[in-house]
Design a protein around this motif. Structure first.
Motif, PDB file in Angstrom:
ATOM      1  N   MET A  24       0.744  -1.035  -0.014  1.00  0.00           N
ATOM      2  CA  MET A  24       0.176   0.027  -0.050  1.00  0.00           C
ATOM      3  C   MET A  24       0.828   1.420  -0.121  1.00  0.00           C
ATOM      4  SD  MET A  24      -3.027   0.894   2.481  1.00  0.00           S
ATOM      5  CE  MET A  24      -2.276   1.226   4.143  1.00  0.00           C
ATOM      6  N   LYS A  31      -6.512  16.725   0.259  1.00  0.00           N
ATOM      7  CA  LYS A  31      -7.590  15.868  -0.329  1.00  0.00           C
ATOM      8  C   LYS A  31      -7.700  15.968  -1.857  1.00  0.00           C
ATOM      9  CE  LYS A  31      -9.396  14.443   3.849  1.00  0.00           C
ATOM     10  NZ  LYS A  31     -10.400  15.098   4.909  1.00  0.00           N
ATOM     11  N   GLN A  38      -2.292   7.652   7.028  1.00  0.00           N
ATOM     12  CA  GLN A  38      -2.455   6.379   6.947  1.00  0.00           C
ATOM     13  C   GLN A  38      -3.837   5.520   6.557  1.00  0.00           C
ATOM     14  OE1 GLN A  38       0.537   4.713   6.449  1.00  0.00           O
ATOM     15  NE2 GLN A  38      -0.111   2.641   6.292  1.00  0.00           N
ATOM     16  N   LEU A  88      -6.364   7.356   5.668  1.00  0.00           N
ATOM     17  CA  LEU A  88      -7.048   7.868   4.346  1.00  0.00           C
ATOM     18  C   LEU A  88      -6.233   6.886   3.330  1.00  0.00           C
ATOM     19  CD1 LEU A  88      -6.362  11.627   4.552  1.00  0.00           C
ATOM     20  CD2 LEU A  88      -8.664  10.459   4.524  1.00  0.00           C
ATOM     21  N   THR A 110      -5.640   3.799   3.626  1.00  0.00           N
ATOM     22  CA  THR A 110      -6.245   2.377   3.541  1.00  0.00           C
ATOM     23  C   THR A 110      -7.593   2.478   3.011  1.00  0.00           C
ATOM     24  OG1 THR A 110      -4.992   2.076   5.808  1.00  0.00           O
ATOM     25  CG2 THR A 110      -6.849   0.643   5.307  1.00  0.00           C
ATOM     26  N   LYS A 111      -8.464   3.666   3.133  1.00  0.00           N
ATOM     27  CA  LYS A 111      -9.573   3.717   2.552  1.00  0.00           C
ATOM     28  C   LYS A 111      -9.731   3.735   1.156  1.00  0.00           C
ATOM     29  CE  LYS A 111     -12.138   6.058   5.954  1.00  0.00           C
ATOM     30  NZ  LYS A 111     -12.947   7.166   6.665  1.00  0.00           N
ATOM     31  N   THR A 143      -8.600   0.233  -0.003  1.00  0.00           N
ATOM     32  CA  THR A 143      -9.870  -0.776   0.057  1.00  0.00           C
ATOM     33  C   THR A 143     -10.675  -0.293  -1.168  1.00  0.00           C
ATOM     34  OG1 THR A 143      -9.791  -0.602   2.531  1.00  0.00           O
ATOM     35  CG2 THR A 143     -11.596  -1.672   1.681  1.00  0.00           C
ATOM     36  N   LYS A 148     -12.017  -3.324  -4.211  1.00  0.00           N
ATOM     37  CA  LYS A 148     -13.355  -3.784  -3.831  1.00  0.00           C
ATOM     38  C   LYS A 148     -13.896  -4.488  -4.768  1.00  0.00           C
ATOM     39  CE  LYS A 148     -16.252   0.274  -5.220  1.00  0.00           C
ATOM     40  NZ  LYS A 148     -17.000   1.188  -4.680  1.00  0.00           N
ATOM     41  N   GLN A 157     -19.086   4.311   6.255  1.00  0.00           N
ATOM     42  CA  GLN A 157     -17.931   5.149   5.935  1.00  0.00           C
ATOM     43  C   GLN A 157     -17.914   6.567   5.823  1.00  0.00           C
ATOM     44  OE1 GLN A 157     -15.996   3.702   2.438  1.00  0.00           O
ATOM     45  NE2 GLN A 157     -17.568   4.485   1.227  1.00  0.00           N
ATOM     46  N   ARG A 158     -17.136   7.237   6.388  1.00  0.00           N
ATOM     47  CA  ARG A 158     -17.074   8.993   6.392  1.00  0.00           C
ATOM     48  C   ARG A 158     -16.321   9.036   4.931  1.00  0.00           C
ATOM     49  NH1 ARG A 158     -19.003  12.387   9.693  1.00  0.00           N
ATOM     50  NH2 ARG A 158     -19.242  11.035  11.380  1.00  0.00           N
ATOM     51  N   ILE A 205     -14.006  10.210   2.296  1.00  0.00           N
ATOM     52  CA  ILE A 205     -12.694  10.706   2.604  1.00  0.00           C
ATOM     53  C   ILE A 205     -12.850  12.102   2.255  1.00  0.00           C
ATOM     54  CG2 ILE A 205     -10.307  10.450   2.094  1.00  0.00           C
ATOM     55  CD1 ILE A 205     -11.012   7.833   0.346  1.00  0.00           C
ATOM     56  N   PHE A 206     -13.549  12.469   1.141  1.00  0.00           N
ATOM     57  CA  PHE A 206     -13.355  13.634   0.591  1.00  0.00           C
ATOM     58  C   PHE A 206     -14.345  14.731   0.877  1.00  0.00           C
ATOM     59  CE2 PHE A 206     -11.855  10.574  -2.475  1.00  0.00           C
ATOM     60  CZ  PHE A 206     -10.476  10.971  -2.177  1.00  0.00           C
ATOM     61  N   ASP A 247     -16.633  14.155   3.790  1.00  0.00           N
ATOM     62  CA  ASP A 247     -17.030  13.808   5.006  1.00  0.00           C
ATOM     63  C   ASP A 247     -18.452  13.499   5.379  1.00  0.00           C
ATOM     64  OD1 ASP A 247     -14.909  14.040   6.604  1.00  0.00           O
ATOM     65  OD2 ASP A 247     -15.468  15.397   8.043  1.00  0.00           O
ATOM     66  N   ASP A 296     -19.837   0.994   0.911  1.00  0.00           N
ATOM     67  CA  ASP A 296     -19.893   0.181  -0.211  1.00  0.00           C
ATOM     68  C   ASP A 296     -18.833  -0.554  -0.594  1.00  0.00           C
ATOM     69  OD1 ASP A 296     -18.652   2.504  -1.139  1.00  0.00           O
ATOM     70  OD2 ASP A 296     -19.469   2.294  -3.097  1.00  0.00           O
ATOM     71  N   ALA A 297     -17.481  -0.303  -0.261  1.00  0.00           N
ATOM     72  CA  ALA A 297     -16.278  -1.168  -0.558  1.00  0.00           C
ATOM     73  C   ALA A 297     -16.501  -2.289   0.290  1.00  0.00           C
ATOM     74  CB  ALA A 297     -15.073  -0.255  -0.170  1.00  0.00           C
ATOM     75  N   HIS A 298     -16.831  -2.108   1.520  1.00  0.00           N
ATOM     76  CA  HIS A 298     -16.896  -3.429   2.253  1.00  0.00           C
ATOM     77  C   HIS A 298     -18.017  -4.377   1.962  1.00  0.00           C
ATOM     78  CE1 HIS A 298     -14.647  -1.331   5.948  1.00  0.00           C
ATOM     79  NE2 HIS A 298     -13.782  -1.609   4.817  1.00  0.00           N
ATOM     80  N   ALA A 300     -19.480  -4.330  -0.935  1.00  0.00           N
ATOM     81  CA  ALA A 300     -18.791  -5.230  -2.270  1.00  0.00           C
ATOM     82  C   ALA A 300     -18.210  -6.373  -2.023  1.00  0.00           C
ATOM     83  CB  ALA A 300     -18.275  -4.257  -3.101  1.00  0.00           C
ATOM     84  N   GLY A 353      -3.157  -2.016   6.803  1.00  0.00           N
ATOM     85  CA  GLY A 353      -4.026  -1.127   7.137  1.00  0.00           C
ATOM     86  C   GLY A 353      -4.015  -0.503   8.613  1.00  0.00           C
ATOM     87  N   ARG A 354      -3.395  -1.466   9.459  1.00  0.00           N
ATOM     88  CA  ARG A 354      -3.102  -1.187  10.995  1.00  0.00           C
ATOM     89  C   ARG A 354      -4.374  -0.583  11.716  1.00  0.00           C
ATOM     90  NH1 ARG A 354       1.218   2.273   9.113  1.00  0.00           N
ATOM     91  NH2 ARG A 354       2.787   1.032   8.489  1.00  0.00           N
TER      92      ARG A 354
END
Lengths: 344, 306
Positions: free
Chosen positions: A167, A187, A332, A334, A336-337, A340, A344, B70-71, B73-74, B76, B82-84, B86, B270-271
């Motif tokens: 990643m 962003k 990090q 961000l 990871t999202k 993912t 997907k 999910q929030r 990313i861009f 908020d 939907d990724a999960h 999917a 991903g930690r």
């Protein structure tokens, strides 16, 4: 085998094992798999009468998690530069002050005072390398010194490109390609990164670590990869070449640390000093196929590595290289999202 | 009379005590090795993520919330993850597909074995178990050699002149399905065989005597009688498929995640251990639901048998 022949065999085995246990000391090394030269280890064992045991790990996260739990019995580990500050900060390693060791004078000046361990109070360089683009020139003859091979794949390579699923490395490359700074949390830029990755993915055939075998077999015609891996590929298949992306390429360095919970501290320090010797450093390189940050090791390097473009960065590419850093936990998260969403 | 009853009662009590004592070692192992770690996973799912992996001992529902929501990313805004979803859906879809295909291939195989003379059946069953002798990883690599672009299938097809370009099978969902069907087929054949072996083939003959077509015999007689075997096999195939990790990573090329890979991501790069724990528990919940459905179904079909 009947009992008559088995009994002496067992006796011999017992004898052999006690013989080994009688060596003057032990050293337990926790390192990446297929990374430690058996010849150099043998030399160390003979010189200091120490029995060395090596245990493998497969990622920085695995190693960190395991050492955090404690009670591992390991004396030495070899984390990457991005993780070294965490190991130091969490008190997992001890200050062995390599900068005062006898062989420290051999450490190349550019590696003697790195940002991840100022003054080299904890770490000794094990190997360093670069991450670039590998292309099979039978499949694509155009210019390949760009991340565009991965992110804006030329027609000849569509559906034949692999991306190594690290990643941090992929995000670094994508951000460089779009002209950003590593670990950026801008962003607007990250949105472009996300869109670009999602648009690029249909041209990729896989996201795999096993590049040496797959490039060799022709399953992949291009891939993002580490330089040492690329060297192995070219030695087996001369048409495969490593390229340094002009937009900026990542550099990494793995470093030997002595764990706080080490039981064989003196042997571990001996080992840190031992591998800063040019001949031993070259021995390590001959096995793991990466550069070693020890001046004077050049003359002991194997012939196929002395001038290898994968190991010796060409002068015109050098300015584009940048040591990769650990991004902040928020950044990090961000990444990871985005990662993912990409898979997907 | 009363004393006899008492002796009977105390004997029964003694019997129950003995049973508990005898099963104590098994219960302790289950408690320590299965429920204990599971409990830790459950606790972890309610903690905060540590900055560089691991957890912080603070109560937090962030892990659970981010399984489903999910929030963005861009901007908020909060939306369904939907990724999960999917990835969940891909896992469920591939697992159902695998289960159906193993039934299609496993049913005739089990029927074949069950209808052999008794002496030779053991030999056939033995053949079915041969793949278990080899490590899963090695078998998956073998599949890879067969379906890769320069592998056996593509080479044969090109040599025979059916195709000019190799068909890209490796690194697709099809490759994952082929791999999983191959790996889990024995788990379908064995329970199917177990219930077919008990099948009274005189019923089949009776069906033919009454002018039932072959299909009608299969649908109205054989299938209802071996249904418990089908369900048991489906459970045995569906559950491991859902959590499959090695096969999708190797054959799918890692481009599209399944649940196993998503969980691994959270504990690795991903930690986010709490999220990883929460997804693991969600996966177990899906399995539980499937099992409950099985128990119900098996129960009702048992009644029909009677």
């Amino acid at each position: 085998m009947n009992w008559k022949t088995t009994a002496p065999a067992i006796g011999l085995a017992l004898l052999a094992s006690t013989g080994l246990a009688r060596a003057e000391g032990e050293l337990n090394i926790y390192n990446w798999g297929n990374y430690t030269s058996p010849d150099v280890i043998k030399k160390f064992e003979e010189k200091y009468k120490v029995k060395v045991t090596i245990t493998d790990y497969d990622s920085n996260d695995t190693a960190l998690a395991k050492v955090r739990q404690g009670g591992t019995g390991f004396d030495i580990a070899i984390p990457s530069q991005t993780y070294v500050p965490i190991w130091i900060e969490e008190g997992l390693v001890q200050e062995t002050d390599p900068s005062t060791m006898e062989n420290f004078k051999n450490v190349a000046p550019e590696w003697a005072n790195p940002e991840f361990d100022p003054g080299r109070k904890f770490t000794v360089p094990w190997a360093w390398g670069t991450i670039g683009v590998v292309v099979n020139t039978d499949a694509y003859k155009g210019p390949a010194d760009s991340w565009s091979i991965i992110f804006n794949t030329p027609d000849e390579l569509k559906g034949k490109v692999n991306v190594v699923p690290e990643m941090g490395d992929v995000m670094f490359a994508a951000i460089m390609y779009l002209g950003g700074e590593q670990c950026t949390d801008d962003k607007a830029l990250l949105k472009k990164v996300r869109d670009m990755l999602v648009a690029a993915k249909p041209n990729w055939v896989a996201m795999e670590y096993n590049t040496i075998e797959r490039m060799g077999a022709g399953d992949f015609k291009a891939t993002s990869d580490w330089n040492g891996s690329a060297l192995r590929q070219r030695l087996a298949h001369p048409e495969i070449h490593f390229n340094y992306p002009k937009e900026g390429f990542g550099m990494w360095s793995d470093n030997v640390v002595v764990l706080k919970e080490a039981k064989n501290v003196e042997n571990a320090k001996l080992f840190q000093n031992f591998i800063m010797d040019p001949e031993n450093a070259a021995g390590l390189s001959a096995f793991h196929r990466y550069a070693n940050a020890i001046s004077g090791s050049e003359k002991y390097m194997p012939d196929d590595m002395k001038d290898a473009p994968e190991v010796v960065i060409p002068a015109d590419a050098k300015p584009h290289g940048e040591l990769q850093k650990m991004c902040s936990p928020e950044t990090q998260a961000l990444y990871t999202k985005i990662w993912t969403e990409l898979q997907k | 009379m009363a004393s006899a009853q008492e002796t009977a009662l105390s004997a029964e009590r003694q019997d129950i005590r003995n049973r508990w004592l005898l099963s104590a070692p098994a219960l302790i192992i289950i408690l320590l090795a299965a429920i204990g770690p599971l409990f830790i996973v459950l606790i972890y799912s309610f903690l905060a993520a540590g900055p560089y992996g691991d957890v912080e001992w603070k109560f937090s529902t962030d892990g659970w919330i981010s399984v489903f929501l999910q929030r963005d990313i861009f901007d908020d805004t909060l939306s369904f993850a939907d990724a999960h979803l999917a990835i969940f859906w891909r896992s469920v879809k591939l697992s159902i597909g695998t289960t159906l295909l193993t039934i299609v291939f496993g049913f005739p195989t089990a029927y074949f074995i069950a209808t052999r003379p008794e002496r030779t059946r053991e030999m056939w069953l033995f053949l079915i178990t041969i793949p278990f002798w080899t490590n899963l990883l090695i078998r998956t690599f073998a599949i890879l050699q067969i379906i890769r672009n320069e592998g056996i299938i593509n080479t044969l097809l090109i040599k025979a002149g059916f195709i000019n370009q190799p068909i890209q099978i490796l690194f697709t969902d099809t490759a994952i399905m082929i791999g999983m069907v191959y790996v889990y087929l024995p788990l379908m054949v064995l329970p199917l065989y177990a219930s077919m072996e008990k099948l009274d083939f005189r019923l089949v003959e009776a069906g033919y005597d009454l002018y039932a077509s072959r299909f009608a015999v299969l649908r109205r007689i054989i299938f209802p009688l071996v249904k418990p075997g089908v369900i048991a096999g489906s459970i045995l195939v569906f559950i491991p498929s859902l959590g499959a990790y090695v096969t999708p990573s190797l054959l799918g090329g890692g481009k599209n995640m399944m649940l196993g890979n998503l969980i691994e991501l959270q504990f690795g790069q991903g930690r986010n251990w709490p999220l990883g724990s929460a997804i693991s528990i969600t996966l177990m919940a899906i399995v539980m639901i499937a099992l409950l459905a099985y128990v119900r179904n098996a129960g009702s079909s048992e009644v029909r048998h009677g």
